[in-house]
Design a protein around this motif. Structure first.
Motif, PDB file in Angstrom:
ATOM      1  N   GLY A  28       0.822  -1.209   0.000  1.00 26.45           N
ATOM      2  CA  GLY A  28       0.000   0.000   0.000  1.00 26.45           C
ATOM      3  C   GLY A  28       0.852   1.251   0.000  1.00 26.45           C
ATOM      4  O   GLY A  28       0.563   2.223  -0.711  1.00 26.45           O
ATOM      5  N   TYR A  29       1.919   1.225   0.806  1.00 22.85           N
ATOM      6  CA  TYR A  29       2.843   2.365   0.828  1.00 22.85           C
ATOM      7  C   TYR A  29       3.467   2.568  -0.549  1.00 22.85           C
ATOM      8  O   TYR A  29       3.538   3.694  -1.054  1.00 22.85           O
ATOM      9  CB  TYR A  29       3.937   2.140   1.866  1.00 22.85           C
ATOM     10  CG  TYR A  29       5.075   3.135   1.730  1.00 22.85           C
ATOM     11  CD1 TYR A  29       4.967   4.415   2.266  1.00 22.85           C
ATOM     12  CD2 TYR A  29       6.237   2.796   1.033  1.00 22.85           C
ATOM     13  CE1 TYR A  29       5.989   5.339   2.104  1.00 22.85           C
ATOM     14  CE2 TYR A  29       7.264   3.703   0.867  1.00 22.85           C
ATOM     15  CZ  TYR A  29       7.138   4.971   1.408  1.00 22.85           C
ATOM     16  OH  TYR A  29       8.136   5.887   1.241  1.00 22.85           O
ATOM     17  N   ASP A  30       3.928   1.484  -1.170  1.00 16.89           N
ATOM     18  CA  ASP A  30       4.548   1.577  -2.489  1.00 16.89           C
ATOM     19  C   ASP A  30       3.569   2.166  -3.506  1.00 16.89           C
ATOM     20  O   ASP A  30       3.949   2.987  -4.356  1.00 16.89           O
ATOM     21  CB  ASP A  30       5.024   0.209  -2.965  1.00 16.89           C
ATOM     22  CG  ASP A  30       6.172  -0.345  -2.129  1.00 16.89           C
ATOM     23  OD1 ASP A  30       6.827   0.443  -1.416  1.00 16.89           O
ATOM     24  OD2 ASP A  30       6.399  -1.576  -2.197  1.00 16.89           O
ATOM     25  N   ARG A  31       2.310   1.754  -3.418  1.00 18.63           N
ATOM     26  CA  ARG A  31       1.304   2.255  -4.363  1.00 18.63           C
ATOM     27  C   ARG A  31       1.028   3.744  -4.121  1.00 18.63           C
ATOM     28  O   ARG A  31       0.904   4.521  -5.074  1.00 18.63           O
ATOM     29  CB  ARG A  31       0.021   1.447  -4.252  1.00 18.63           C
ATOM     30  CG  ARG A  31      -1.067   1.902  -5.234  1.00 18.63           C
ATOM     31  CD  ARG A  31      -2.107   0.829  -5.444  1.00 18.63           C
ATOM     32  NE  ARG A  31      -3.225   1.309  -6.242  1.00 18.63           N
ATOM     33  CZ  ARG A  31      -3.185   1.488  -7.568  1.00 18.63           C
ATOM     34  NH1 ARG A  31      -2.079   1.225  -8.239  1.00 18.63           N
ATOM     35  NH2 ARG A  31      -4.246   1.911  -8.227  1.00 18.63           N
TER      36      ARG A  31
ATOM     37  N   PHE B 161      -0.069   7.833  -6.139  1.00 17.27           N
ATOM     38  CA  PHE B 161      -0.919   8.863  -5.545  1.00 17.27           C
ATOM     39  C   PHE B 161      -0.128   9.930  -4.791  1.00 17.27           C
ATOM     40  O   PHE B 161      -0.608  10.489  -3.813  1.00 17.27           O
ATOM     41  CB  PHE B 161      -1.938   8.218  -4.597  1.00 17.27           C
ATOM     42  CG  PHE B 161      -2.887   7.272  -5.281  1.00 17.27           C
ATOM     43  CD1 PHE B 161      -3.927   7.751  -6.063  1.00 17.27           C
ATOM     44  CD2 PHE B 161      -2.737   5.897  -5.157  1.00 17.27           C
ATOM     45  CE1 PHE B 161      -4.797   6.883  -6.706  1.00 17.27           C
ATOM     46  CE2 PHE B 161      -3.598   5.017  -5.781  1.00 17.27           C
ATOM     47  CZ  PHE B 161      -4.635   5.517  -6.568  1.00 17.27           C
ATOM     48  N   ASN B 162       1.084  10.229  -5.248  1.00 20.27           N
ATOM     49  CA  ASN B 162       1.836  11.281  -4.569  1.00 20.27           C
ATOM     50  C   ASN B 162       1.453  12.643  -5.130  1.00 20.27           C
ATOM     51  O   ASN B 162       1.003  12.772  -6.275  1.00 20.27           O
ATOM     52  CB  ASN B 162       3.347  11.035  -4.682  1.00 20.27           C
ATOM     53  CG  ASN B 162       3.881  11.231  -6.082  1.00 20.27           C
ATOM     54  OD1 ASN B 162       4.049  12.354  -6.540  1.00 20.27           O
ATOM     55  ND2 ASN B 162       4.139  10.118  -6.781  1.00 20.27           N
ATOM     56  N   TRP B 163       1.621  13.677  -4.308  1.00 19.85           N
ATOM     57  CA  TRP B 163       1.166  15.021  -4.658  1.00 19.85           C
ATOM     58  C   TRP B 163       1.842  15.548  -5.914  1.00 19.85           C
ATOM     59  O   TRP B 163       1.199  16.188  -6.751  1.00 19.85           O
ATOM     60  CB  TRP B 163       1.378  15.977  -3.495  1.00 19.85           C
ATOM     61  CG  TRP B 163       1.345  17.428  -3.900  1.00 19.85           C
ATOM     62  CD1 TRP B 163       2.347  18.337  -3.801  1.00 19.85           C
ATOM     63  CD2 TRP B 163       0.236  18.123  -4.496  1.00 19.85           C
ATOM     64  NE1 TRP B 163       1.934  19.558  -4.295  1.00 19.85           N
ATOM     65  CE2 TRP B 163       0.648  19.453  -4.734  1.00 19.85           C
ATOM     66  CE3 TRP B 163      -1.065  17.747  -4.868  1.00 19.85           C
ATOM     67  CZ2 TRP B 163      -0.181  20.415  -5.316  1.00 19.85           C
ATOM     68  CZ3 TRP B 163      -1.893  18.706  -5.457  1.00 19.85           C
ATOM     69  CH2 TRP B 163      -1.459  20.011  -5.664  1.00 19.85           C
ATOM     70  N   GLU B 164       3.130  15.317  -6.091  1.00 20.79           N
ATOM     71  CA  GLU B 164       3.819  15.867  -7.250  1.00 20.79           C
ATOM     72  C   GLU B 164       3.253  15.311  -8.561  1.00 20.79           C
ATOM     73  O   GLU B 164       3.169  16.038  -9.562  1.00 20.79           O
ATOM     74  CB  GLU B 164       5.328  15.600  -7.158  1.00 20.79           C
ATOM     75  CG  GLU B 164       6.037  16.500  -6.173  1.00 20.79           C
ATOM     76  CD  GLU B 164       5.802  17.988  -6.451  1.00 20.79           C
ATOM     77  OE1 GLU B 164       5.800  18.384  -7.637  1.00 20.79           O
ATOM     78  OE2 GLU B 164       5.603  18.751  -5.486  1.00 20.79           O
ATOM     79  N   MET B 165       2.848  14.046  -8.556  1.00 24.37           N
ATOM     80  CA  MET B 165       2.214  13.474  -9.749  1.00 24.37           C
ATOM     81  C   MET B 165       0.872  14.139  -9.995  1.00 24.37           C
ATOM     82  O   MET B 165       0.526  14.484 -11.135  1.00 24.37           O
ATOM     83  CB  MET B 165       2.032  11.964  -9.584  1.00 24.37           C
ATOM     84  CG  MET B 165       3.326  11.169  -9.620  1.00 24.37           C
ATOM     85  SD  MET B 165       3.043   9.388  -9.427  1.00 24.37           S
ATOM     86  CE  MET B 165       2.123   9.022 -10.918  1.00 24.37           C
TER      87      MET B 165
END
Length: 365
Positions: free
Chosen positions: A339-342, A347-351
């Protein structure tokens, strides 16, 4: 300043820092509001006659003379290129006023405005006006399809999954006790179905009394949830924390062993989730997620890989999933890491920021 609108706060503060101004109804101060912005704001509530002046025309010699409009002056002075409206329903009046003025206008959907509002025929018809906008942005493929099916042009509707700031490594701290801590975070509203969640936990606890539940949030169903816990004598194992600060939530995420959320479609009005930020936060902390196959949640949680999903209303199934995770620390770690990897990779802010700026055709910097 509304506490729950994390995404709007991030758009204000981090989409284009130093190059953003805002239009709002009112700025909420504490305790009703818990955040602000350091940019110029056009606060509509302080311009009591603004809408009246905008629509009124003085007549002199039979010729209409437009009245001075402070909003247009604000936009001109701020050298605005693009307007991003938040919520489809709330952005309609502004879109109607600015249509045809030359400003590029996009609108961002977030959840109830895609589902609950579309149950109203007049609102469905009104949304079709956004076919003349520069674009509609939504947070999941499910909601994108809903908007297209409602009649909006497919090429005008864009998906930009929410993004969060993911830490450099999972922040979960394994418990040093034999207790298994479940965590729920969210407003106690129909679509979050807190009673279903509590019933699933109650059934799991009856089979494994090492389980504990912390519930952060408040809402119209808070009293009912409290009565449920008292009725089944769960006061010693279920703790309601009410509305709490972001730092408190982060601390509870670090201490938890799994995250629970039983989202459903509100049977009274069709209201649904968008892409729950609480689930993304849990994934970013390395927690396995137990939730439902609802709205955009399956786009977040890869079933059997980053979490476990059940059908809406399946409290027995959710109870079984909780028991399965409670009995297997290794399985929890595997799901939590995935889940962390995903969260980090998808779903990171920069993306999310890059995707939004690309849709808006704005350069970073």
């Amino acid at each position: 300043g509304v506490p729950s609108e994390t995404f709007i706060r991030r758009h204000f503060q981090k989409l284009l820092p130093g190059r953003t101004v805002g239009i709002c109804d009112v700025v909420l101060k504490e305790p009703r509001g818990n955040w602000g912005v350091e940019c110029d704001l056009f606060e509509i509530s302080t311009r009591i006659n603004w809408a009246f002046h905008k629509m009124r025309q003085q007549v002199s010699g039979g010729k209409p003379i437009p009245v001075y409009d402070p909003l247009m002056r604000f936009l001109e002075r701020s050298q605005v290129e693009v307007i991003l409206g938040e919520f489809l329903d709330q952005s309609l009046p502004l879109f109607r006023l600015l249509r045809g003025t030359g400003y590029r206008f996009f609108v961002h959907a977030h959840g109830f405005d895609v589902t609950k509002c579309l149950s109203d025929e007049k609102m469905r018809d009104a949304y079709l006006e956004y076919g003349e906008s520069d674009g509609v942005i939504t947070m999941s493929e499910v909601s994108r399809r809903i908007l297209i099916d409602s009649g909006l042009p497919e090429n005008k509707v864009h998906t930009a999954h929410y993004g969060i700031e993911v830490p450099s490594s999972p922040l979960h701290e394994p418990s040093e006790t034999n207790l298994i801590r479940c965590l729920a975070v969210g407003r106690m509203a129909n679509k979050k179905s807190p009673i279903y969640l509590l019933e699933a936990f109650r059934r799991a606890y009856a089979m494994n009394n090492s389980l504990r539940l912390d519930y952060i949030g408040a809402g119209e169903l808070a009293v009912m949830a409290s009565q449920f816990v008292k009725c089944f004598h769960l006061e010693s194992v279920v703790t309601f924390h009410g509305v709490q600060s972001s730092s408190f939530v982060q601390e509870m995420l670090r201490k938890a062993d799994m995250f629970m959320q039983h989202s459903i479609t509100d049977p009274s009005n069709g209201d649904m989730e968008g892409l729950p930020l609480a689930i993304l936060e849990a994934m970013a902390h390395g927690l396995p997620v137990v939730s439902t196959r609802h709205a955009g949640i399956p786009e977040q949680v890869l079933e059997g890989r980053t979490g476990l999903l059940v059908e809406e209303g399946d409290v027995e199934g959710m109870s079984s999933m909780v028991l399965q995770l409670a009995a297997d620390a290794g399985f929890r770690r595997v799901l939590g890491q995935a889940g962390y990897d995903r969260a980090r990779d998808t779903f990171n802010w920069e993306m999310n920021r890059s995707r939004l700026l690309a849709i808006l055709n704005l350069k970073q910097g």
